[in-house]
Enzyme design. Sequence first.
Site, PDB file in Angstrom:
ATOM      1  N   HIS A  65       1.038  -1.467   0.003  1.00  0.00           N
ATOM      2  CA  HIS A  65       0.005   0.159  -0.348  1.00  0.00           C
ATOM      3  C   HIS A  65       0.671   1.383  -0.106  1.00  0.00           C
ATOM      4  CE1 HIS A  65      -3.575  -2.277   1.832  1.00  0.00           C
ATOM      5  NE2 HIS A  65      -3.372  -3.118   0.593  1.00  0.00           N
ATOM      6  N   LYS A  75       5.912   7.065   7.489  1.00  0.00           N
ATOM      7  CA  LYS A  75       4.928   5.800   7.967  1.00  0.00           C
ATOM      8  C   LYS A  75       6.084   5.140   9.680  1.00  0.00           C
ATOM      9  CE  LYS A  75       1.704   3.349   5.360  1.00  0.00           C
ATOM     10  NZ  LYS A  75       1.544   2.618   4.549  1.00  0.00           N
ATOM     11  N   TYR A 135       0.762   1.863  13.632  1.00  0.00           N
ATOM     12  CA  TYR A 135       1.235   2.631  12.454  1.00  0.00           C
ATOM     13  C   TYR A 135       1.510   4.273  12.703  1.00  0.00           C
ATOM     14  CZ  TYR A 135      -0.339  -1.386   9.425  1.00  0.00           C
ATOM     15  OH  TYR A 135      -0.092  -2.629   9.407  1.00  0.00           O
ATOM     16  N   ASP A 171      -6.215  -6.709  -2.136  1.00  0.00           N
ATOM     17  CA  ASP A 171      -5.032  -6.675  -2.580  1.00  0.00           C
ATOM     18  C   ASP A 171      -4.687  -8.015  -2.856  1.00  0.00           C
ATOM     19  OD1 ASP A 171      -3.963  -5.930   1.213  1.00  0.00           O
ATOM     20  OD2 ASP A 171      -4.322  -4.587  -0.642  1.00  0.00           O
TER      21      ASP A 171
END
Length: 186
Positions: A65, A75, A135, A171
């Site tokens: 992603h 991130k 995250y 996905d």
Amino acid sequence: MSRFDIKNLPLDGLKLIERQQMGDSRGFLSRIFCTNELSAAGWSAPVVQINHTHTARRGTVRGMHYQIPPHAEIKLVSCLQGEIWDVAVDLRTDSPTYLQWHAEILSAENRRALLIPEGFAHGFQTLSDNVSLLYCHSAAYHPDAEAGLSAQDPRLAIHWPQDITELSARDAGHNLIDPTFDGVKV
Ligand SMILES: Cc1cn([C@H]2C[C@H](O)[C@@H](COP(=O)(O)OP(=O)(O)O[C@H]3O[C@H](C)C(=O)[C@H](O)[C@H]3O)O2)c(=O)[nH]c1=O
């Protein structure tokens, strides 16, 4: 005294962050994020969102992603339970390592996190059952800016340590990289 050990990785800007643990007879404290200390690792923006994913089954893959500009994000991926094979792919169009990937094993035990700059795709495979990841994001979630690459794209040739046991429909449906793909300009 720094609460993190910061290590450069082969893809420019990608960093391995190891959390120090301050322990005593009760247990421990470790710092997940620190603006002052992680600015040296390239974190150059406020944390605008923090997410938690829990993945029940060993062998599951989430990814790959990324958000397209202007919503590209830094991130910080921290593993608080279990163990993962964490993968970042360099999508920066002008990068000498364009479309190259790098992976690290993150676990609650090794206290490692991956700091992933803008212009990278991220994904992981769980190496244990019951994995929890935290995250930190430098950009808010923008569904219309969400993009993804196939974790099994031969053009990336990402090594996954285990057979993939689970993949979301989204996905599983990412397009393969074709000549029209031009990476991300950040
Ligand atoms: C990222 C995000 C997602 N969502 C919603 C969208 C879906 O309804 C649901 C699961 O989203 P998705 O399947 O796109 O996310 P994951 O496959 O779990 O992606 C995660 O794992 C991969 C490897 C990552 O790098 C992502 O940053 C991380 O979110 O949460 C939200 O509501 N807010 C958010 O910030």
